[in-house]
Design a protein around this motif. Structure first.
Motif, PDB file in Angstrom:
ATOM      1  N   PHE A  87      60.619  62.170  51.879  1.00 33.55           N
ATOM      2  CA  PHE A  87      61.688  61.596  52.690  1.00 33.55           C
ATOM      3  C   PHE A  87      61.852  62.365  54.000  1.00 33.55           C
ATOM      4  CE2 PHE A  87      66.276  61.173  53.760  1.00 33.55           C
ATOM      5  CZ  PHE A  87      66.269  59.820  54.030  1.00 33.55           C
ATOM      6  N   ALA A  88      61.705  63.673  53.953  1.00 26.06           N
ATOM      7  CA  ALA A  88      61.788  64.467  55.176  1.00 26.06           C
ATOM      8  C   ALA A  88      60.656  64.103  56.137  1.00 26.06           C
ATOM      9  CB  ALA A  88      61.757  65.952  54.838  1.00 26.06           C
ATOM     10  N   LEU A  89      59.454  63.910  55.589  1.00 27.17           N
ATOM     11  CA  LEU A  89      58.330  63.494  56.431  1.00 27.17           C
ATOM     12  C   LEU A  89      58.563  62.106  57.009  1.00 27.17           C
ATOM     13  CD1 LEU A  89      55.304  64.757  54.274  1.00 27.17           C
ATOM     14  CD2 LEU A  89      56.225  65.777  56.363  1.00 27.17           C
ATOM     15  N   TYR A  90      59.199  61.235  56.218  1.00 23.85           N
ATOM     16  CA  TYR A  90      59.507  59.888  56.700  1.00 23.85           C
ATOM     17  C   TYR A  90      60.506  59.931  57.846  1.00 23.85           C
ATOM     18  CZ  TYR A  90      61.204  55.051  56.562  1.00 23.85           C
ATOM     19  OH  TYR A  90      61.584  53.772  56.890  1.00 23.85           O
ATOM     20  N   LEU A  91      61.530  60.780  57.733  1.00 25.92           N
ATOM     21  CA  LEU A  91      62.506  60.926  58.810  1.00 25.92           C
ATOM     22  C   LEU A  91      61.862  61.504  60.066  1.00 25.92           C
ATOM     23  CD1 LEU A  91      65.713  62.226  56.961  1.00 25.92           C
ATOM     24  CD2 LEU A  91      65.218  59.914  57.774  1.00 25.92           C
ATOM     25  N   ARG A  92      60.968  62.484  59.890  1.00 20.90           N
ATOM     26  CA  ARG A  92      60.279  63.057  61.054  1.00 20.90           C
ATOM     27  C   ARG A  92      59.406  62.001  61.726  1.00 20.90           C
ATOM     28  NH1 ARG A  92      56.574  68.068  59.736  1.00 20.90           N
ATOM     29  NH2 ARG A  92      58.591  68.764  58.882  1.00 20.90           N
ATOM     30  N   GLN A  93      58.801  61.156  60.927  1.00 20.60           N
ATOM     31  CA  GLN A  93      57.978  60.076  61.475  1.00 20.60           C
ATOM     32  C   GLN A  93      58.839  59.094  62.273  1.00 20.60           C
ATOM     33  OE1 GLN A  93      55.972  57.856  58.394  1.00 20.60           O
ATOM     34  NE2 GLN A  93      54.055  57.841  59.508  1.00 20.60           N
ATOM     35  N   LEU A  94      60.020  58.760  61.733  1.00 14.05           N
ATOM     36  CA  LEU A  94      60.910  57.850  62.438  1.00 14.05           C
ATOM     37  C   LEU A  94      61.436  58.460  63.729  1.00 14.05           C
ATOM     38  CD1 LEU A  94      63.081  56.305  59.563  1.00 14.05           C
ATOM     39  CD2 LEU A  94      61.209  55.236  60.820  1.00 14.05           C
ATOM     40  N   ALA A  95      61.684  59.760  63.718  1.00 13.90           N
ATOM     41  CA  ALA A  95      62.182  60.421  64.929  1.00 13.90           C
ATOM     42  C   ALA A  95      61.168  60.331  66.062  1.00 13.90           C
ATOM     43  CB  ALA A  95      62.515  61.879  64.628  1.00 13.90           C
ATOM     44  N   ARG A  96      59.893  60.249  65.743  1.00 16.46           N
ATOM     45  CA  ARG A  96      58.851  60.093  66.761  1.00 16.46           C
ATOM     46  C   ARG A  96      58.632  58.628  67.142  1.00 16.46           C
ATOM     47  NH1 ARG A  96      55.785  63.545  63.234  1.00 16.46           N
ATOM     48  NH2 ARG A  96      54.448  61.735  62.796  1.00 16.46           N
ATOM     49  N   GLY A  97      59.396  57.723  66.517  1.00 14.34           N
ATOM     50  CA  GLY A  97      59.207  56.304  66.789  1.00 14.34           C
ATOM     51  C   GLY A  97      58.041  55.690  66.052  1.00 14.34           C
ATOM     52  N   ASP A  98      57.551  56.357  65.034  1.00 11.32           N
ATOM     53  CA  ASP A  98      56.400  55.889  64.269  1.00 11.32           C
ATOM     54  C   ASP A  98      56.890  55.312  62.947  1.00 11.32           C
ATOM     55  OD1 ASP A  98      53.955  55.372  63.167  1.00 11.32           O
ATOM     56  OD2 ASP A  98      53.387  57.467  62.864  1.00 11.32           O
ATOM     57  N   LEU A  99      56.705  54.030  62.750  1.00  8.89           N
ATOM     58  CA  LEU A  99      57.101  53.368  61.509  1.00  8.89           C
ATOM     59  C   LEU A  99      55.968  53.286  60.499  1.00  8.89           C
ATOM     60  CD1 LEU A  99      59.248  50.423  62.957  1.00  8.89           C
ATOM     61  CD2 LEU A  99      60.044  52.604  62.036  1.00  8.89           C
ATOM     62  N   GLY A 100      54.850  53.898  60.795  1.00 12.43           N
ATOM     63  CA  GLY A 100      53.716  53.874  59.886  1.00 12.43           C
ATOM     64  C   GLY A 100      52.742  52.748  60.204  1.00 12.43           C
ATOM     65  N   ARG A 101      51.785  52.582  59.315  1.00 13.38           N
ATOM     66  CA  ARG A 101      50.768  51.544  59.482  1.00 13.38           C
ATOM     67  C   ARG A 101      50.767  50.630  58.267  1.00 13.38           C
ATOM     68  NH1 ARG A 101      47.520  52.824  63.733  1.00 13.38           N
ATOM     69  NH2 ARG A 101      46.073  51.149  63.158  1.00 13.38           N
ATOM     70  N   SER A 102      50.477  49.393  58.514  1.00 12.41           N
ATOM     71  CA  SER A 102      50.443  48.406  57.443  1.00 12.41           C
ATOM     72  C   SER A 102      49.310  48.712  56.466  1.00 12.41           C
ATOM     73  CB  SER A 102      50.270  47.004  58.032  1.00 12.41           C
ATOM     74  OG  SER A 102      50.042  46.057  57.015  1.00 12.41           O
ATOM     75  N   LEU A 103      49.596  48.548  55.184  1.00 14.38           N
ATOM     76  CA  LEU A 103      48.563  48.777  54.175  1.00 14.38           C
ATOM     77  C   LEU A 103      47.582  47.619  54.081  1.00 14.38           C
ATOM     78  CD1 LEU A 103      50.732  50.240  51.262  1.00 14.38           C
ATOM     79  CD2 LEU A 103      49.496  51.481  53.046  1.00 14.38           C
ATOM     80  N   ILE A 104      47.953  46.457  54.591  1.00  9.62           N
ATOM     81  CA  ILE A 104      47.119  45.270  54.443  1.00  9.62           C
ATOM     82  C   ILE A 104      46.132  45.139  55.599  1.00  9.62           C
ATOM     83  CG2 ILE A 104      47.113  42.776  54.162  1.00  9.62           C
ATOM     84  CD1 ILE A 104      48.264  44.353  51.792  1.00  9.62           C
ATOM     85  N   ASN A 105      46.634  45.170  56.845  1.00 15.16           N
ATOM     86  CA  ASN A 105      45.748  44.976  57.995  1.00 15.16           C
ATOM     87  C   ASN A 105      45.573  46.232  58.836  1.00 15.16           C
ATOM     88  OD1 ASN A 105      48.277  45.155  59.151  1.00 15.16           O
ATOM     89  ND2 ASN A 105      48.361  43.004  59.763  1.00 15.16           N
ATOM     90  N   ASP A 106      46.129  47.371  58.393  1.00 17.88           N
ATOM     91  CA  ASP A 106      45.962  48.662  59.064  1.00 17.88           C
ATOM     92  C   ASP A 106      46.433  48.622  60.519  1.00 17.88           C
ATOM     93  OD1 ASP A 106      45.305  51.357  58.922  1.00 17.88           O
ATOM     94  OD2 ASP A 106      43.332  51.037  59.817  1.00 17.88           O
ATOM     95  N   ALA A 107      47.419  47.785  60.818  1.00 11.19           N
ATOM     96  CA  ALA A 107      47.998  47.708  62.162  1.00 11.19           C
ATOM     97  C   ALA A 107      49.301  48.494  62.177  1.00 11.19           C
ATOM     98  CB  ALA A 107      48.245  46.254  62.557  1.00 11.19           C
ATOM     99  N   PRO A 108      49.719  49.011  63.336  1.00  9.22           N
ATOM    100  CA  PRO A 108      51.006  49.706  63.401  1.00  9.22           C
ATOM    101  C   PRO A 108      52.147  48.777  63.016  1.00  9.22           C
ATOM    102  CG  PRO A 108      49.679  50.157  65.362  1.00  9.22           C
ATOM    103  CD  PRO A 108      48.975  49.069  64.614  1.00  9.22           C
ATOM    104  N   VAL A 109      53.048  49.308  62.200  1.00  9.35           N
ATOM    105  CA  VAL A 109      54.192  48.505  61.763  1.00  9.35           C
ATOM    106  C   VAL A 109      55.062  48.106  62.946  1.00  9.35           C
ATOM    107  CG1 VAL A 109      56.302  48.557  60.373  1.00  9.35           C
ATOM    108  CG2 VAL A 109      54.180  49.498  59.453  1.00  9.35           C
ATOM    109  N   ALA A 110      55.244  49.019  63.896  1.00  7.30           N
ATOM    110  CA  ALA A 110      56.074  48.715  65.061  1.00  7.30           C
ATOM    111  C   ALA A 110      55.510  47.539  65.857  1.00  7.30           C
ATOM    112  CB  ALA A 110      56.205  49.952  65.953  1.00  7.30           C
ATOM    113  N   THR A 111      54.189  47.455  65.949  1.00 10.40           N
ATOM    114  CA  THR A 111      53.573  46.342  66.673  1.00 10.40           C
ATOM    115  C   THR A 111      53.826  45.018  65.969  1.00 10.40           C
ATOM    116  OG1 THR A 111      51.843  47.828  67.492  1.00 10.40           O
ATOM    117  CG2 THR A 111      51.413  45.467  67.614  1.00 10.40           C
ATOM    118  N   GLU A 112      53.656  45.006  64.657  1.00 10.85           N
ATOM    119  CA  GLU A 112      53.888  43.773  63.900  1.00 10.85           C
ATOM    120  C   GLU A 112      55.356  43.351  63.951  1.00 10.85           C
ATOM    121  OE1 GLU A 112      51.514  41.919  62.392  1.00 10.85           O
ATOM    122  OE2 GLU A 112      50.071  43.274  63.311  1.00 10.85           O
TER     123      GLU A 112
END
Length: 334
Positions: A87-112
């Motif tokens: 959860f701490a890593l998830y919060l740090r990721q969100l603080a950078r504006g990174d929502l992760g990558r999709s597991l299905i099409n490997d695209a950035p979640v923010a883009t989708e």
């Protein structure tokens, strides 16, 4: 204290420095209250995604992947770490504006999500533009002609609009507007709303979603206007010789806007994330459809991002409604 003295005191308060200070404190308080709500949404959304039976590493690796590949992906994705650390890593990721990558099409979640927000906002705006003015007009007319045949007809219409499921309205709109009259497209988004094809494809989904909203707004408008018509300032306006229609519009409806705005603000949050049935029926590429597809395909980063965006939109919309009430209700400013 006479009414004229109270008016002078209220006018003096509105122009005093104390009024600006009180308004700033109220705004700061409302903004501060939303922060724990957003944090709670983050925590609940994260925990919900951790208890689902699917393994994100197995989803990303594919059904043909070996156990060694899945174990390596689990290590790479940090799934072997303790829950608080994740959860701490998830919060740090969100603080950078990174929502992760999709597991299905490997695209950035923010883009989708960025691609889905635009169509959702178009659908929500078109729904509000036709349903709210029509609902306010019908509710006001029902209050003006209370206990008449028109009043009973409008009340029956509002009850029916609030009771009919949205998928039934959508299917009926497709059958009439798409198959029977063959006037409007009913599958997909034809383009931006400023184009002819995009506007044509927006009509049926906006009507379907707005019809459900119509019933609640009509009923709250009628009730609020009837309450305002029995207040003292309305009786004073009647005593001055104003017509009943002028009293209803200029005095009763103006004071009835506060509960109407509150209800519409709550409904906007529903329209952003709860228009799932409408978007699925019309194949509309919005946030609701994206969230459902992410959950059914076990795309946990995409589902977490969609939940976060929908919850943030709902909270910010309610914050905007609270601030708008400052302009509509002088008692809050005092």
């Amino acid at each position: 204290m006479t009414g004229r003295a109270r008016f002078r005191n209220a006018a003096a308060f509105r122009t005093s420095p104390r009024a600006g200070t009180c308004m700033k404190r109220y705004v700061a308080y409302r903004v501060a209250v939303t922060m724990p709500v957003l944090l709670g949404v983050l925590v609940v959304g994260f925990l919900l995604m951790q208890v689902v039976p699917s393994d994100p590493a197995a989803v990303r690796a594919g059904p043909q992947a070996s156990a060694e590949v899945v174990a390596a992906l689990r290590e790479e994705m940090g799934l072997n770490r303790a829950l608080p650390m994740r959860f701490a890593l998830y919060l740090r990721q969100l603080a950078r504006g990174d929502l992760g990558r999709s597991l299905i099409n490997d695209a950035p979640v923010a883009t989708e999500l960025g691609r889905a927000i635009g169509p959702s906002m178009e659908l929500m705006t078109a729904c509000l533009l036709w349903s709210v003015p029509v609902a306010v007009a019908l509710g006001t007319f029902a209050a003006y002609r209370r206990n008449s045949v028109f009043d009973r007809a409008i009340v029956m219409l509002s009850i029916g609009a609030a009771s009919v499921p949205v998928f039934f309205v959508g299917l009926l709109a497709i059958w009439i507007g798409g198959f029977w009259w063959q006037l409007l497209p009913f599958t997909g988004r034809g383009g931006p709303f400023w184009t002819r094809a995009g506007l044509a494809s927006l009509v049926l989904p906006a009507f379907t979603l707005g019809f459900v909203l119509l019933g609640a707004v009509v009923r709250i408008t009628r009730t609020a206007v009837l309450d305002a018509l029995s207040s003292d300032h309305v009786r004073t306006a009647r005593a001055k010789g104003l017509s009943e229609w002028s009293v209803t519009l200029r005095h009763a409806l103006r004071n009835a806007l506060i509960p109407i705005v509150t209800l519409v603000g709550l409904q906007i949050g529903y329209l952003i994330g709860g228009a799932v049935a409408t978007e699925i029926i019309f194949s509309w590429p919005g946030m609701g459809r994206l969230a459902v597809n992410a959950i059914t395909s076990s795309d946990l980063p995409m589902a977490q991002g969609a939940i976060l965006v929908i919850a943030a939109a709902f909270v910010l919309t309610n914050l905007a409604v609270d601030l708008l009430q400052l302009l509509l209700d002088p008692r809050i400013r005092r």
